[in-house]
Design an enzyme around this catalytic site. Structure first.
Site, PDB file in Angstrom:
ATOM      1  N   SER A 218       6.605   1.807  26.117  1.00  0.00           N
ATOM      2  CA  SER A 218       5.408   1.122  26.593  1.00  0.00           C
ATOM      3  C   SER A 218       5.193   1.407  28.072  1.00  0.00           C
ATOM      4  O   SER A 218       6.141   1.628  28.823  1.00  0.00           O
ATOM      5  CB  SER A 218       5.520  -0.382  26.351  1.00  0.00           C
ATOM      6  N   LYS A 219       3.922   1.423  28.433  1.00  0.00           N
ATOM      7  CA  LYS A 219       3.539   1.687  29.820  1.00  0.00           C
ATOM      8  C   LYS A 219       4.213   0.723  30.770  1.00  0.00           C
ATOM      9  O   LYS A 219       4.536   1.052  31.888  1.00  0.00           O
ATOM     10  CB  LYS A 219       2.025   1.503  29.964  1.00  0.00           C
ATOM     11  N   ARG A 220       4.371  -0.501  30.305  1.00  0.00           N
ATOM     12  CA  ARG A 220       4.920  -1.537  31.157  1.00  0.00           C
ATOM     13  C   ARG A 220       6.412  -1.337  31.411  1.00  0.00           C
ATOM     14  O   ARG A 220       6.889  -1.429  32.525  1.00  0.00           O
ATOM     15  CB  ARG A 220       4.703  -2.905  30.496  1.00  0.00           C
TER      16      ARG A 220
END
Ligand code: GLU
Length: 450
Positions: A218-220
């Site tokens: 995930s980008k996060r």
């Protein structure tokens, strides 16, 4: 469904964020399939969501496909330019009774002509849709779960499924190779295509990419943008080679190899469905192998952005390209990323290289006889001939006098001069690129700090 004609595949990114490793893997697998079958690779920008699209994101897609060496034979097509065609398809479905108009409260309204303010829903017939997937086998979807889904919003914009299905049909896409996250939208696209009288593509849903904790990337949480890998000194060739192995492997199990060999080995049916671990350690290893493989000029060219950027810690006037050129072959073996070059040469270009405190503790403060060694080295280097061999022998002799082996003798000198206990071979660059006065100054500063 499958045809004997040459495959036509597409990479169809939505430019809603910077290209990430998952999308790059999708692009690459489409390209590998096209190039290994004599098929056609198409680029289609799915930019129908105008609120989220930004032109620079589309440019970044072009830039990073090129960086990875992924070219295309048709396109780029822009989905946003196909609005009237999408409208036409919706009209056809309305006229054929396969779709209906809805008011703001989601009630069906009679009529077949769209007007502003009305949404259009696909009339999902009862039954089941079985999607044959090259990677997953037959996946079936109960229509009860799909419901009557929106194909055109009340503002007139086509939904993803409508535009995607219409474009695949119009572009005669034979195989839709894409991420697993899109699997659940597939039966809707198949229903739309069939209702329009088109043959849906053969689908191949690529396995999810997961991190070390086996969680979806995930980008996060994870570093997923290609841009960041490039900026951190990953070579495009290493990256592309590594991406090719996310969910696929060659039958002969040779993993690190040139792309033309990967093309020769690639079989879509060999892609597995288990989540693919995006292994940063393995990627770094690949990168090191590719860096070691570079010829001298290629290595310098690849390093240039990392030593000549405006992010470097040294003042530009102290930088000397010839020093990097001389250092490069000495450190090539050690580099895991191109950015690692900075730490190999910074001590030459910095007037006051900062001292790494851990190195200082370990190799100077807590090391046996370091004060005495530094004193003896300072005395010896004050007058000995300034050549690497002599300097090296003087340092080893100073250590030996206190019962130290070569590596222990060198350690406090290295920390005093470079600031760290690990780094490039010391004596040659130190004598060639720093003056005797400068080396003595750093040695004295370390000695007086002790
Ligand atoms: N535009 C979609 C996305 O970026 C991909 C659609 C497809 O490959 O069918 O997620």
């Amino acid at each position: 469904m499958s045809s004997t004609a040459e495959p036509r595949v597409r990479f169809a990114p939505s430019p809603t964020g910077y290209l990430h490793v998952g999308s790059a893997r999708t692009a690459l697998f489409n390209w590998l399939f096209a190039r290994s079958t004599g098929g056609t690779m198409i680029l289609r920008i799915e930019d129908t969501d105008e609120s989220r699209n930004r032109p620079e994101l589309t440019d970044a897609i072009f830039e990073y496909l090129e960086w990875l060496g992924i070219d295309y034979d048709e396109g780029p097509y822009y989905q946003s330019e196909r609005r009237s065609r999408h409208h036409e398809a919706v009209q056809q479905l309305l006229a054929d009774g396969r779709a209906y108009l809805c008011d703001a409260d989601d009630n069906e309204v009679p009529g077949t002509t769209w007007a502003d303010g009305w949404a259009v829903r696909f009339r999902t017939p009862p039954g089941t849709t079985v999607v044959p997937d090259v990677i997953r086998g037959e996946v079936s979807f109960d229509h009860d779960q799909l419901g009557d889904f929106v194909i055109r919003r009340s503002d007139g914009s086509p939904t993803f499924v409508l535009a995607n299905a219409v474009d695949d049909a119009d572009m005669a896409i034979s195989h839709a190779i894409r991420g697993e996250d899109l699997l659940s939208s597939t039966p809707r696209a198949v229903l739309v295509a069939e209702a329009l009288g088109a043959t849906p593509p053969v689908y191949a849903h690529l396995p999810l990419l997961v991190n070390e904790q086996r969680k979806k990337l995930s980008k996060r949480r994870d570093d997923v943008s290609l841009e960041s890998y490039r900026q951190r000194g990953y070579l495009a060739e290493a990256m592309a080679n590594y991406l090719a192995l996310l969910g696929w492997g060659p039958r002969d199990e040779v993993e690190i190899r040139p792309m033309d060999e990967i093309i020769g080995q690639f079989r879509l049916e060999d892609v597995n469905r288990a989540p693919a671990f995006f292994d940063l350690v393995k990627l770094e290893h690949f990168n090191g192998v590719y860096i070691r493989d570079l010829g001298p000029d290629e290595l310098l060219a690849a390093m240039a952005p990392f030593v000549e950027s405006d992010q470097v810690p040294w003042p530009p006037e102290r930088y000397r390209a010839e020093v990097v050129a001389a250092m490069a072959p000495l450190v090539q073996e050690k580099l895991r990323t191109l950015a690692d070059i900075e730490r190999q040469v910074d001590w030459i270009f910095l007037a006051e290289p900062p001292t790494d405190e851990q190195s200082w503790e370990k190799s100077v403060v807590r090391a046996k006889a370091s004060a005495a060694v530094l004193d003896d080295v300072i005395a010896a280097l004050g007058s000995c001939p300034w050549d690497p061999e002599t300097v090296k022998e003087a340092v080893f002799a100073a250590g030996a006098a206190h019962g130290l082996n070569r590596s222990k003798s060198q350690a406090p000198v290295r920390v005093a001069v470079t600031g760290r206990s690990v780094g490039p071979p010391l004596f040659e660059p130190m004598v060639q690129h720093l003056s005797r006065e400068e080396v003595l100054r750093r040695l004295r500063a370390a000695r007086s700090r002790l």
